[in-house]
Enzyme design. Structure first.
Site, PDB file in Angstrom:
ATOM      1  CB  SER A 112     -45.965 -17.459   5.376  1.00 15.77           C
ATOM      2  OG  SER A 112     -45.212 -16.466   4.725  1.00 15.77           O
ATOM      3  CG  ASP A 164     -51.367 -13.552   1.279  1.00 17.87           C
ATOM      4  OD1 ASP A 164     -50.512 -12.663   1.447  1.00 17.87           O
ATOM      5  OD2 ASP A 164     -51.241 -14.704   1.722  1.00 17.87           O
ATOM      6  CG  HIS A 172     -49.062 -13.330   4.599  1.00 16.39           C
ATOM      7  ND1 HIS A 172     -49.089 -14.331   3.654  1.00 16.39           N
ATOM      8  CD2 HIS A 172     -47.901 -13.512   5.286  1.00 16.39           C
ATOM      9  CE1 HIS A 172     -47.999 -15.060   3.749  1.00 16.39           C
ATOM     10  NE2 HIS A 172     -47.270 -14.597   4.730  1.00 16.39           N
TER      11      HIS A 172
END
Length: 529
Positions: A178, A397, A435
């Site tokens: 991320s 995601d 994610h």
């Protein structure tokens, strides 16, 4: 416990024990603590409870904990920690990054690799707290968050490791996801000498445009209350997408192996006999199409890719990130508010309803793109020193639109040349992964000690190290779907090979579809969206 520690000198300091590192002199750095921690005895700061049998700290070896602050500017306050095992150090440094707006040092994040023999380092990147309020009026702190904090941490960690062991790390690695994936790419682009191998998962590297897409999605869902899509309708959306495309890859398993090849028309969900959780009203359908498409500029250019069909359900899916459990309660909405309010305009009271795509993206780019965006495909310096890079991204995601990672990978191949890029960079797309974790597909590909997946052949980090240290390029990596997405010790339900992009896993036609042995990585035609 530390009587066998080496005696060494660095920057005028001489240390023979962990505690002596407290006197270590490093540029613009204050060592605030240097403490020997006995095996299984670490208690995180701010707590008083000894680690339980289930605690990740209970199984940690004895180690030297160094905590300090780096101040490259008068307004910098970069807290960092370096942990070093007393015995059986593997000679390597493992750096790690931060999600979101950083602001915290995660002790479990340090514990994992140290249990495997690494010296480890982590930083809060110069501020505390999980929002961006700290950015208002503090441009140096924005730079620390953007790229300087991780680099400073890395330099100081290497010096501390050298002081403690008598020599620096033989190899240094960085792995994160991320915002941490953005940090990983920033290291490869800006500081190619810092790490020998880097793993960048779901990188938020096109940061200003990502945040703009978040704001655009908030407007699509909430500028008109009738457009908001309740979480209760996500099951119907995902079910319709799977009905249209699940069989495309030859296996009906609730996972779209490549959602870009899915020709799903959400118009089939339009309510015909009144509103219900099984259909979408016309305003909701219009909002959904905008989210799938991605924000379009006034000149007709797609600013950022849209989100892909097939992985909408689950709190780590759209309910957590895009639509939220109620209007204004999604992670995307929160990030957009924090970014534009505090980092772009310096106004904590900024109203998302004032967002205008073309105008505000231009402002964000002008003020912050050079600080926050890690989109430079020129990795010649990183490659020249032997660096290796692995990118990975979940196809489902709901935070980082998957196609943006593919775009960066393709930009590197174009800039570097396909042959040169093949020598040092790989991309893995993970079907059904949301994610950084979870989702309906196999999404675990790290060897957590004691887990049913604890096999170096199934570990992306181990594959990277073989590439760096032995010159063996990584091929397919087996991923597992666990009974509990957030319990690495839970039962393995399904395995599937992750293929080097653009290859995809294809079922051989016999044997269990839950067993990776019955799949092969093959080339597949790409479909344009």
């Amino acid at each position: 416990m530390l009587a066998t520690a080496l005696t060494f000198g660095l920057a005028g300091a001489v240390a023979s024990t962990c505690e002596a590192l407290g006197a270590l002199k490093l540029p613009k750095t204050t060592i605030e603590a240097a403490t020997a921690i006995a095996e299984g005895a670490f208690i995180p700061p701010g707590t008083t409870t000894p680690p339980s049998e289930q605690s990740p700290f209970k199984t940690m070896p004895a180690f030297c904990r160094v905590a300090g602050v780096i101040a490259p500017t008068s307004d910098s306050h970069i807290q960092f920690e370096v942990w070093m095992p007393v015995r059986d150090w593997n000679g390597k440094l493992q750096g790690s990054g931060n999600g979101g707006f950083a602001g915290v040092i995660s002790y479990p994040q340090l514990a994992g690799p140290m249990r495997m023999g690494y010296a480890v380092a982590l930083t809060d990147t110069g501020h505390t707290g999980g929002d961006a309020k700290w950015a208002v009026g503090h441009p140096d702190k924005v730079v620390d968050y953007g790229y300087r904090g991780i680099h400073e941490m890395t330099e100081k960690a290497k010096a501390i490791v050298a002081a403690f062991y008598g020599s620096g790390p033989k190899k240094s690695y960085f792995s994160s996801c991320s915002n941490g994936g953005r940090q990983a790419l920033m290291e490869a682009q800006r500081y190619p000498e810092d790490y020998d191998g880097i793993i960048a998962g779901a990188p938020a590297n096109d940061f200003t445009h990502l945040m703009s897409s978040f704001a655009a999605n908030a407007l699509a869902l909430m500028s008109d209350p009738a457009s908001y899509i309740p979480a209760a309708k996500l099951n119907a959306i995902e079910a319709a997408a799977l009905a249209a495309c699940d069989a495309n890859d030859g296996v009906k398993d609730g996972v779209l192996d490549d959602p870009t090849r899915c020709r799903f028309d959400p118009s089939v969900l339009l309510c015909k006999d009144g509103d219900s959780d099984s259909c979408l009203t016309a305003p909701q359908l219009a909002a959904l199409k905008k989210i799938y498409t991605g924000p379009i500029t006034a000149r007709g250019k797609r600013l950022f890719p849209g989100y892909l069909p097939g992985g909408e359900t689950g709190f780590t899916g759209w309910a957590g990130w895009i639509t939220g459990m109620a209007p204004g309660r999604s992670a995307q909405f929160s990030f957009a508010i924090q970014f534009f309010g505090n980092m772009v305009f310096g106004d904590p009271n900024w109203d998302y309803k004032t967002f205008e795509l073309n105008r505000d993206v231009r402002v964000a780019d002008n003020r912050l793109s050079l600080i926050l965006n890690a989109v430079d495909p020129n990795l010649k310096a990183f490659r020249a020193r032997g660096g290796k890079l692995i990118l990975w991204q979940g196809w489902s995601d709901a935070a980082i639109a998957p196609e943006r990672t593919i775009q960066y990978y393709q930009a590197v191949r174009s800039k570097m040349g396909e042959k040169a890029a093949a020598e040092f960079v790989r991309l893995y797309m993970v079907p059904g992964m949301q994610h950084c974790a979870a989702g309906p597909g196999p999404n675990v590909f790290g060897a957590v000690p004691g887990s049913p997946q604890a096999n170096p052949e199934n570990d992306m980090s181990a594959a990277l190290e073989r590439w760096v240290e032995s010159g063996t390029p990584p091929g397919s990596i087996v991923a597992a779907k666990l009974a509990s997405d957030f319990d690495p010790l839970s039962k393995v339900l399904r395995t599937r090979p992750l293929c080097v992009y653009p290859q995809v896993a294809r079922y051989v036609g016999s044997g269990s579809t839950d067993d990776a042995e019955n799949f092969r990585c093959e080339a597949a035609p790409r479909a344009k969206r």
